[in-house]
Design a protein around this motif. Structure first.
Motif, PDB file in Angstrom:
ATOM      1  N   LYS A 169     139.566 -36.970 -43.201  1.00  0.00           N
ATOM      2  CA  LYS A 169     138.315 -36.252 -43.429  1.00  0.00           C
ATOM      3  C   LYS A 169     137.762 -35.778 -42.090  1.00  0.00           C
ATOM      4  O   LYS A 169     137.992 -36.399 -41.044  1.00  0.00           O
ATOM      5  CB  LYS A 169     137.285 -37.146 -44.133  1.00  0.00           C
ATOM      6  N   PRO A 170     137.002 -34.665 -42.110  1.00  0.00           N
ATOM      7  CA  PRO A 170     136.380 -34.185 -40.874  1.00  0.00           C
ATOM      8  C   PRO A 170     135.435 -35.230 -40.291  1.00  0.00           C
ATOM      9  O   PRO A 170     134.946 -36.113 -41.009  1.00  0.00           O
ATOM     10  CB  PRO A 170     135.617 -32.931 -41.318  1.00  0.00           C
ATOM     11  N   VAL A 171     135.166 -35.082 -39.026  1.00  0.00           N
ATOM     12  CA  VAL A 171     134.319 -36.050 -38.328  1.00  0.00           C
ATOM     13  C   VAL A 171     132.968 -36.226 -39.018  1.00  0.00           C
ATOM     14  O   VAL A 171     132.464 -37.353 -39.158  1.00  0.00           O
ATOM     15  CB  VAL A 171     134.128 -35.597 -36.858  1.00  0.00           C
ATOM     16  N   LYS A 172     132.355 -35.138 -39.495  1.00  0.00           N
ATOM     17  CA  LYS A 172     131.008 -35.233 -40.072  1.00  0.00           C
ATOM     18  C   LYS A 172     130.969 -36.105 -41.317  1.00  0.00           C
ATOM     19  O   LYS A 172     129.906 -36.599 -41.698  1.00  0.00           O
ATOM     20  CB  LYS A 172     130.470 -33.844 -40.393  1.00  0.00           C
ATOM     21  N   ALA A 173     132.120 -36.329 -41.945  1.00  0.00           N
ATOM     22  CA  ALA A 173     132.158 -37.163 -43.150  1.00  0.00           C
ATOM     23  C   ALA A 173     132.049 -38.648 -42.832  1.00  0.00           C
ATOM     24  O   ALA A 173     131.804 -39.455 -43.739  1.00  0.00           O
ATOM     25  CB  ALA A 173     133.453 -36.907 -43.918  1.00  0.00           C
ATOM     26  N   LEU A 206     131.524 -47.236 -41.378  1.00  0.00           N
ATOM     27  CA  LEU A 206     132.134 -48.167 -40.437  1.00  0.00           C
ATOM     28  C   LEU A 206     132.801 -47.453 -39.273  1.00  0.00           C
ATOM     29  O   LEU A 206     132.798 -47.943 -38.136  1.00  0.00           O
ATOM     30  CB  LEU A 206     133.172 -49.023 -41.181  1.00  0.00           C
ATOM     31  N   VAL A 207     133.347 -46.264 -39.511  1.00  0.00           N
ATOM     32  CA  VAL A 207     134.071 -45.526 -38.470  1.00  0.00           C
ATOM     33  C   VAL A 207     133.147 -45.175 -37.309  1.00  0.00           C
ATOM     34  O   VAL A 207     133.557 -45.192 -36.147  1.00  0.00           O
ATOM     35  CB  VAL A 207     134.716 -44.258 -39.054  1.00  0.00           C
ATOM     36  N   GLU A 208     131.895 -44.885 -37.622  1.00  0.00           N
ATOM     37  CA  GLU A 208     130.941 -44.538 -36.559  1.00  0.00           C
ATOM     38  C   GLU A 208     130.744 -45.695 -35.593  1.00  0.00           C
ATOM     39  O   GLU A 208     130.447 -45.487 -34.407  1.00  0.00           O
ATOM     40  CB  GLU A 208     129.606 -44.122 -37.176  1.00  0.00           C
ATOM     41  N   ARG A 209     130.929 -46.919 -36.084  1.00  0.00           N
ATOM     42  CA  ARG A 209     130.804 -48.088 -35.212  1.00  0.00           C
ATOM     43  C   ARG A 209     132.096 -48.389 -34.452  1.00  0.00           C
ATOM     44  O   ARG A 209     132.093 -49.133 -33.479  1.00  0.00           O
ATOM     45  CB  ARG A 209     130.388 -49.314 -36.039  1.00  0.00           C
ATOM     46  N   GLN A 210     133.200 -47.800 -34.895  1.00  0.00           N
ATOM     47  CA  GLN A 210     134.491 -48.039 -34.249  1.00  0.00           C
ATOM     48  C   GLN A 210     134.746 -47.114 -33.068  1.00  0.00           C
ATOM     49  O   GLN A 210     135.406 -47.491 -32.100  1.00  0.00           O
ATOM     50  CB  GLN A 210     135.634 -47.849 -35.263  1.00  0.00           C
ATOM     51  N   PRO A 239     142.987 -36.768 -33.976  1.00  0.00           N
ATOM     52  CA  PRO A 239     142.796 -37.659 -35.119  1.00  0.00           C
ATOM     53  C   PRO A 239     142.723 -39.125 -34.707  1.00  0.00           C
ATOM     54  O   PRO A 239     143.484 -39.580 -33.852  1.00  0.00           O
ATOM     55  CB  PRO A 239     144.033 -37.381 -35.983  1.00  0.00           C
ATOM     56  N   TYR A 240     141.789 -39.841 -35.328  1.00  0.00           N
ATOM     57  CA  TYR A 240     141.609 -41.269 -35.054  1.00  0.00           C
ATOM     58  C   TYR A 240     141.923 -42.050 -36.323  1.00  0.00           C
ATOM     59  O   TYR A 240     141.331 -41.797 -37.377  1.00  0.00           O
ATOM     60  CB  TYR A 240     140.170 -41.537 -34.616  1.00  0.00           C
ATOM     61  N   CYS A 241     142.856 -42.993 -36.236  1.00  0.00           N
ATOM     62  CA  CYS A 241     143.211 -43.833 -37.381  1.00  0.00           C
ATOM     63  C   CYS A 241     142.209 -44.976 -37.483  1.00  0.00           C
ATOM     64  O   CYS A 241     142.209 -45.899 -36.663  1.00  0.00           O
ATOM     65  CB  CYS A 241     144.630 -44.380 -37.238  1.00  0.00           C
ATOM     66  N   ALA A 242     141.343 -44.888 -38.468  1.00  0.00           N
ATOM     67  CA  ALA A 242     140.282 -45.882 -38.640  1.00  0.00           C
ATOM     68  C   ALA A 242     140.736 -47.086 -39.448  1.00  0.00           C
ATOM     69  O   ALA A 242     140.123 -48.152 -39.376  1.00  0.00           O
ATOM     70  CB  ALA A 242     139.080 -45.239 -39.317  1.00  0.00           C
ATOM     71  N   PHE A 243     141.826 -46.918 -40.207  1.00  0.00           N
ATOM     72  CA  PHE A 243     142.292 -48.018 -41.051  1.00  0.00           C
ATOM     73  C   PHE A 243     143.745 -47.801 -41.430  1.00  0.00           C
ATOM     74  O   PHE A 243     144.173 -46.684 -41.694  1.00  0.00           O
ATOM     75  CB  PHE A 243     141.458 -48.102 -42.338  1.00  0.00           C
ATOM     76  N   VAL A 294     143.691 -44.177 -43.092  1.00  0.00           N
ATOM     77  CA  VAL A 294     142.456 -43.394 -43.110  1.00  0.00           C
ATOM     78  C   VAL A 294     142.222 -42.816 -41.718  1.00  0.00           C
ATOM     79  O   VAL A 294     142.244 -43.554 -40.730  1.00  0.00           O
ATOM     80  CB  VAL A 294     141.256 -44.272 -43.521  1.00  0.00           C
ATOM     81  N   PHE A 295     141.992 -41.490 -41.662  1.00  0.00           N
ATOM     82  CA  PHE A 295     141.800 -40.819 -40.381  1.00  0.00           C
ATOM     83  C   PHE A 295     140.488 -40.048 -40.345  1.00  0.00           C
ATOM     84  O   PHE A 295     140.096 -39.406 -41.339  1.00  0.00           O
ATOM     85  CB  PHE A 295     142.929 -39.810 -40.121  1.00  0.00           C
TER      86      PHE A 295
END
Length: 268
Positions: A147-151, A156-160, A169-173, A208-209
């Protein structure tokens, strides 16, 4: 004529209501919407349906189908009550069923009351094929969600990671769907739907990215089994009002309601 109720009047709930009022769901009529604070929706009040924060008034409408689109807590709070009221439950926040005890209790209540819990395809596709393939041996099911950054703001991703500074791309999970559904209750309900259609929460693998290079919510599904193989990529347009979800979710709910009252059904 099906009498329809909605729990929750955020982006999805409002879109579903508007589609119903336009007649897009066929022989179905919106009766009531249950919200937390009805004073916030005074401007949306209509003679055609009731917006209320009073549970007794809402369930007194004796609806045929109630659409839940208010989050995991709403599933826990109202799921059994919906079924006991004599209505079928269209479940949008399907990630709540990652809680095994909740899933079992809702299934038991549906059986006891002779009602159905219905999970629409919502933001994902191919569930009919996955469900059919699960009848025979199925080897694996994987999901990659981007998903785009704004999503990801407010999650939780905002804290990571510093979302504003992302350049790739950042793999959040990466892990099992059960954990994905719990960690991202507003963003990865698709993993829960895929798990329930296929090989379960613990065997379905998810990545999840947060991706600064895309403008659409994308889901890539791959499954293998006796049926053969499926590879599917979906690109959903995010809602302007809530980038965590897409317009297709409300459309899918309306298609589900239409199926309930139509003499011709396709894609089951």
């Amino acid at each position: 004529m099906l009498k329809i109720g909605i729990i929750g009047y955020g982006t999805i709930g409002e879109d579903v209501a508007q589609f119903l009022l336009k007649g897009e769901a066929g022989a179905a009529r919106l009766e009531a919407v249950l919200v937390r604070d009805e004073t916030r929706f005074a401007r949306a009040a209509s003679a055609e349906y009731v917006i209320t924060d009073k549970e007794e008034l809402f369930f007194a409408k004796r609806m045929d189908v109630i659409v839940e689109c208010a989050g995991h807590e709403a599933v826990r709070t109202y799921g059994e009550t919906v079924l006991s009221s004599g209505a079928d439950l269209i479940l949008v926040s399907v990630g709540a069923l990652a809680d095994e005890a909740l899933q079992e209790s809702l299934m038991a209540k549906a059986a006891e009351c002779g009602r159905k819990i219905i999970v629409p395809s919502a933001a994902i596709g191919g569930l009919d094929r996955i469900a059919a393939g699960s009848v025979g041996p199925m080897e694996e099911v994987t999901l990659i969600t981007r998903k785009p950054v704004k999503a990801w703001y407010g999650t939780l991703v905002e804290r990571q990671v510093n979302l504003a500074a992302l350049s790739e791309p950042y793999c959040a999970f990466e892990g099992a769907a059960r954990d994905a559904a719990r960690l991202f209750p507003e963003s990865v309900n698709v993993s829960a739907a895929l798990s329930l259609a296929g090989i379960g929460f613990d065997r379905t693998k998810v990545k999840v990215f947060a991706d600064p290079g895309i403008n659409h919510n994308t889901h890539e599904i791959e499954a293998k089994g006796k049926f053969g193989q499926i590879k599917l990529q979906i690109r959903n347009t995010p809602s302007d009002r809530n980038p965590k979800t897409g317009y297709i979710v409300a459309m899918s709910i309306i298609k589900t309601i239409r199926n309930l009252n139509s003499p011709f059904v396709i894609g089951i």
